[in-house]
Design an enzyme around this catalytic site. Structure first.
Site, PDB file in Angstrom:
ATOM      1  N   THR A  13      34.425   1.968   3.348  1.00  0.00           N
ATOM      2  CA  THR A  13      34.349   2.882   4.501  1.00  0.00           C
ATOM      3  C   THR A  13      35.727   3.134   5.121  1.00  0.00           C
ATOM      4  OG1 THR A  13      32.153   2.009   4.943  1.00  0.00           O
ATOM      5  CG2 THR A  13      33.217   3.196   6.744  1.00  0.00           C
ATOM      6  N   CYS A 141      36.947  -0.984  15.709  1.00  0.00           N
ATOM      7  CA  CYS A 141      36.645   0.365  16.231  1.00  0.00           C
ATOM      8  C   CYS A 141      36.342   0.315  17.727  1.00  0.00           C
ATOM      9  CB  CYS A 141      35.473   0.959  15.463  1.00  0.00           C
ATOM     10  SG  CYS A 141      34.100  -0.189  15.233  1.00  0.00           S
ATOM     11  N   ASN A 142      35.521  -0.644  18.158  1.00  0.00           N
ATOM     12  CA  ASN A 142      35.170  -0.722  19.582  1.00  0.00           C
ATOM     13  C   ASN A 142      36.369  -1.118  20.434  1.00  0.00           C
ATOM     14  OD1 ASN A 142      32.362  -0.033  19.868  1.00  0.00           O
ATOM     15  ND2 ASN A 142      31.911  -1.835  18.618  1.00  0.00           N
ATOM     16  N   GLY A 196      35.492  -7.919  24.754  1.00  0.00           N
ATOM     17  CA  GLY A 196      36.395  -8.109  25.896  1.00  0.00           C
ATOM     18  C   GLY A 196      37.584  -8.987  25.523  1.00  0.00           C
ATOM     19  N   HIS A 221      28.934   4.207  17.946  1.00  0.00           N
ATOM     20  CA  HIS A 221      28.672   3.256  19.026  1.00  0.00           C
ATOM     21  C   HIS A 221      28.696   4.037  20.344  1.00  0.00           C
ATOM     22  CE1 HIS A 221      29.646  -0.037  16.265  1.00  0.00           C
ATOM     23  NE2 HIS A 221      30.884   0.394  16.118  1.00  0.00           N
ATOM     24  N   GLN A 300      32.639   4.789  14.572  1.00  0.00           N
ATOM     25  CA  GLN A 300      33.133   3.513  14.046  1.00  0.00           C
ATOM     26  C   GLN A 300      33.838   3.658  12.715  1.00  0.00           C
ATOM     27  OE1 GLN A 300      29.900   4.385  14.092  1.00  0.00           O
ATOM     28  NE2 GLN A 300      29.203   4.197  11.971  1.00  0.00           N
TER      29      GLN A 300
HETATM   30  P1  NAD Z   1      33.161  -1.870   3.256  1.00  0.00           P
HETATM   31  O1  NAD Z   1      32.222  -2.906   2.806  1.00  0.00           O
HETATM   32  O2  NAD Z   1      32.693  -0.481   3.469  1.00  0.00           O
HETATM   33  O3  NAD Z   1      34.382  -1.769   2.235  1.00  0.00           O
HETATM   34  C1  NAD Z   1      35.032  -2.899   1.725  1.00  0.00           C
HETATM   35  C2  NAD Z   1      35.473  -2.616   0.295  1.00  0.00           C
HETATM   36  O4  NAD Z   1      36.226  -3.737  -0.186  1.00  0.00           O
HETATM   37  C3  NAD Z   1      34.297  -2.423  -0.665  1.00  0.00           C
HETATM   38  O5  NAD Z   1      34.600  -1.308  -1.492  1.00  0.00           O
HETATM   39  C4  NAD Z   1      34.278  -3.730  -1.476  1.00  0.00           C
HETATM   40  O6  NAD Z   1      33.790  -3.538  -2.783  1.00  0.00           O
HETATM   41  C5  NAD Z   1      35.752  -4.076  -1.496  1.00  0.00           C
HETATM   42  N1  NAD Z   1      36.031  -5.496  -1.724  1.00  0.00           N
HETATM   43  C6  NAD Z   1      35.252  -6.564  -1.458  1.00  0.00           C
HETATM   44  N2  NAD Z   1      35.911  -7.700  -1.780  1.00  0.00           N
HETATM   45  C7  NAD Z   1      37.128  -7.338  -2.248  1.00  0.00           C
HETATM   46  C8  NAD Z   1      38.253  -8.047  -2.746  1.00  0.00           C
HETATM   47  N3  NAD Z   1      38.256  -9.370  -2.784  1.00  0.00           N
HETATM   48  N4  NAD Z   1      39.347  -7.347  -3.138  1.00  0.00           N
HETATM   49  C9  NAD Z   1      39.368  -6.003  -3.065  1.00  0.00           C
HETATM   50  N5  NAD Z   1      38.315  -5.258  -2.606  1.00  0.00           N
HETATM   51  C10 NAD Z   1      37.220  -5.933  -2.204  1.00  0.00           C
HETATM   52  O7  NAD Z   1      33.864  -2.452   4.554  1.00  0.00           O
HETATM   53  P2  NAD Z   1      34.492  -1.602   5.760  1.00  0.00           P
HETATM   54  O8  NAD Z   1      33.397  -1.188   6.665  1.00  0.00           O
HETATM   55  O9  NAD Z   1      35.422  -0.571   5.206  1.00  0.00           O
HETATM   56  O10 NAD Z   1      35.279  -2.743   6.531  1.00  0.00           O
HETATM   57  C11 NAD Z   1      36.589  -3.118   6.149  1.00  0.00           C
HETATM   58  C12 NAD Z   1      37.264  -3.784   7.335  1.00  0.00           C
HETATM   59  O11 NAD Z   1      37.372  -2.820   8.387  1.00  0.00           O
HETATM   60  C13 NAD Z   1      36.491  -4.974   7.946  1.00  0.00           C
HETATM   61  O12 NAD Z   1      37.428  -5.887   8.486  1.00  0.00           O
HETATM   62  C14 NAD Z   1      35.707  -4.325   9.054  1.00  0.00           C
HETATM   63  O13 NAD Z   1      35.326  -5.232  10.064  1.00  0.00           O
HETATM   64  C15 NAD Z   1      36.724  -3.316   9.558  1.00  0.00           C
HETATM   65  N6  NAD Z   1      36.165  -2.183  10.286  1.00  0.00           N
HETATM   66  C16 NAD Z   1      35.001  -1.594   9.872  1.00  0.00           C
HETATM   67  C17 NAD Z   1      34.489  -0.540  10.589  1.00  0.00           C
HETATM   68  C18 NAD Z   1      33.200   0.122  10.202  1.00  0.00           C
HETATM   69  O14 NAD Z   1      32.509   0.619  11.076  1.00  0.00           O
HETATM   70  N7  NAD Z   1      32.830   0.182   8.956  1.00  0.00           N
HETATM   71  C19 NAD Z   1      35.161  -0.063  11.716  1.00  0.00           C
HETATM   72  C20 NAD Z   1      36.384  -0.641  12.078  1.00  0.00           C
HETATM   73  C21 NAD Z   1      36.864  -1.727  11.361  1.00  0.00           C
END
Ligand code: NAD
Length: 339
Positions: A13, A141-142, A196, A221, A300
Site C-alpha cells: 500500500t 498516517c494519523n 497522542g 480515518h 490513510q
Molecule cells: P502492506 O502489507 O500493504 O505492504 C507491505 C509489503 O511488504 C507487501 O507487499 C509485503 O509482501 C512486503 N513484505 C513483507 N515482508 C517483506 C520483507 N521481509 N521484505 C520485503 N518486502 C516484504 O503494508 P503497508 O500498509 O504498505 O504498511 C507498510 C508500513 O507503512 C507499515 O509500517 C505501516 O504501519 C505503515 N503505514 C501504513 C498505512 C496504511 O494505512 N496502510 C498508513 C501509514 C503508514
C-alpha cells in the site's frame, strides 16, 4: 547533478505510492523495488518499468513466472543511496542490520516503534532535524494528520491541550484479512491510544490525549478534535490558517462523509483516488467557550507519501528549507488545489 538513488523495500500500500511519488521528482530516482511474491503488485511494478528485486531464495520462482529480476534485496540495498522501508509494521526492524552493514540511509514507516530511528519526521513540524540524518521514521498516517493541524495552531496561537478521538478504518480497501465487519472496537480499551504519545515524538511539549475506535470502513480515518488554545481566536481565523497550509484541504461543497471525499478524489482524477492532504470539514470548525472543535478525515493510504519524499530530500541534504521541499513535492504530485 546526479539524482539520489532510492530503493523501495516492500511494495504494498505505502511502498507502491512512495515509488510513484519519487519517480515524479527531478532530484531523485527509483533504482528498484522489492517484492517477496510474484503477485498482481509485482505485475504492475514490472509494467511501470521498475527494476524488481526479490529475496535470494525466491528469485527462481519469479523467473519461472516470467519476471526479469534485477537481483536480490541485498543487491538492491547495495545499489541505493537511501532505502524507504515499507515492509509491514514490526518487520522493518529486521532489515536494520542490512542497511547498517551496507552503510545505506533508511526511512521506516509509522508501524515501527519510535526507537527504530533517532528522528520521527513530519515535513512542517521538524524537517530541519532530519537534514543529513542516516535513519528516520515517517510517523503514521494519523500522527501525520495530527501534526499538520497542531503545528500551525501551536505556532500561531499556542496549544494548551489537545483531545482527539480517532475513528479508525478497519482495513485498507485491498486488505482481505482485517476487520471488524460489524462492530466498533475499542483500539485499545486502555487509554490513551498510541497516537497522542506519537505526536510527542515530534512535538514533545504538546499536551495531548487520544482515544481510538476501529470501525467497519476502509476509506479513511476520521478525527474528532477538541483543542484548547493559549490565545483567543475565532473559527474564521482557524479556517484561514488551515486554508493557508500546504497540506490541508478545506472540505465543503456539500461533503459530509468520508465516502464523498473519496468520490471527490476520483472526480479530481487523483491516482488511486489518493487524498494526500488532511481533509478538514470547513463547516465543522467552531470555537466555543475558548475551545476549538473540528472534524478532519485522513486518507490513510496516501497522506504520508509526500512526507516520505520530503524526508529523502532532508536526509540527502538536497534542500535545507522545508517549505521549498514541500512546495516542490506538492507541485510534482499535484497537491495544492484549494476549494
Ligand atoms: P502492506 O502489507 O500493504 O505492504 C507491505 C509489503 O511488504 C507487501 O507487499 C509485503 O509482501 C512486503 N513484505 C513483507 N515482508 C517483506 C520483507 N521481509 N521484505 C520485503 N518486502 C516484504 O503494508 P503497508 O500498509 O504498505 O504498511 C507498510 C508500513 O507503512 C507499515 O509500517 C505501516 O504501519 C505503515 N503505514 C501504513 C498505512 C496504511 O494505512 N496502510 C498508513 C501509514 C503508514
Amino acid at each position: 547533478m546526479s539524482k539520489v538513488k532510492v530503493a523501495i523495500n516492500g511494495y504494498g500500500t505505502i511502498g507502491k505510492r512512495v515509488a510513484d511519488a519519487v519517480a515524479l521528482q527531478d532530484d531523485m530516482e527509483i533504482i528498484g523495488i522489492s517484492k517477496t511474491r510474484p503477485n498482481f503488485e509485482a505485475k504492475t511494478a514490472a509494467m511501470k518499468g521498475y527494476n524488481i528485486y526479490a529475496p535470494a531464495d525466491k528469485i527462481d520462482s519469479f523467473k519461472n513466472d516470467g519476471y526479469t529480476i534485477a537481483g536480490s534485496i541485498e543487491d538492491m540495498v547495495k545499489a541505493a543511496d537511501i532505502v524507504v522501508d515499507c515492509t509491514p509494521g514490526k518487520i522493518g526492524v529486521s532489515n536494520k542490520a542490512l542497511y547498517e552493514k551496507e552503510g545505506v540511509k533508511a526511512i521506516w514507516q509509522g508501524g515501527e516503534s519510535k526507537d527504530i530511528a533517532p528522528i520521527s519526521f513530519n515535513s512542517e513540524a521538524n524537517y530541519a532535524d532530519a537534514i543529513g540524518a542516516d535513519y528516520v521514521r515517517v510517523v503514521s498516517c494519523n500522527t501525520t494528520g495530527l501534526c499538520r493541524v497542531i503545528y500551525p495552531l501551536d505556532q500561531k496561537y499556542g496549544v494548551e491541550k489537545v483531545r482527539v478521538t480517532i475513528v479508525r478504518r478497519g482495513g485498507d480497501p485491498g486488505d482481505i484479512k482485517s476487520g471488524p465487519i460489524d462492530a466498533l472496537v475499542l483500539d485499545p480499551i486502555k487509554l490513551p491510544s498510541h497516537h497522542g504519545p506519537d505526536v510527542k515524538t515530534i512535538m514533545p511539549h504538546i499536551n495531548i490525549t487520544s482515544a481510538a475506535i476501529k470501525a467497519p470502513t476502509s476509506f479513511m480515518h476520521l478525527h474528532v478534535l477538541n483543542i484548547q488554545l493559549k490565545t483567543e481566536c475565532s473559527a474564521e481565523d482557524v479556517k484561514n490558517l488551515f486554508a493557508s497550509r500546504p497540506r490541508i484541504r478545506m472540505i465543503a461543497d456539500g461533503i459530509s462523509a468520508t465516502a464523498q471525499i473519496i468520490e471527490f478524489g476520483r472526480d479530481l482524477g487523483r491516482p488511486r483516488n489518493d487524498m494526500w492532504e488532511n481533509c478538514v470539514f470547513r463547516d465543522s470548525v467552531s470555537v466555543d467557550d475558548g475551545e476549538l472543535y473540528f472534524f478532519q478525515a485522513i486518507h490513510q493510504e496516501s497522506d504520508v507519501i509526500p512526507e516520505n519524499v520530503d524526508a529523502i530530500r532532508a536526509m540527502m541534504s538536497l534542500e535545507k528549507d522545508n517549505l521549498k521541499s514541500i512546495e516542490k513535492t506538492n507541485k510534482s504530485m499535484g497537491i495544492g488545489f484549494k476549494c
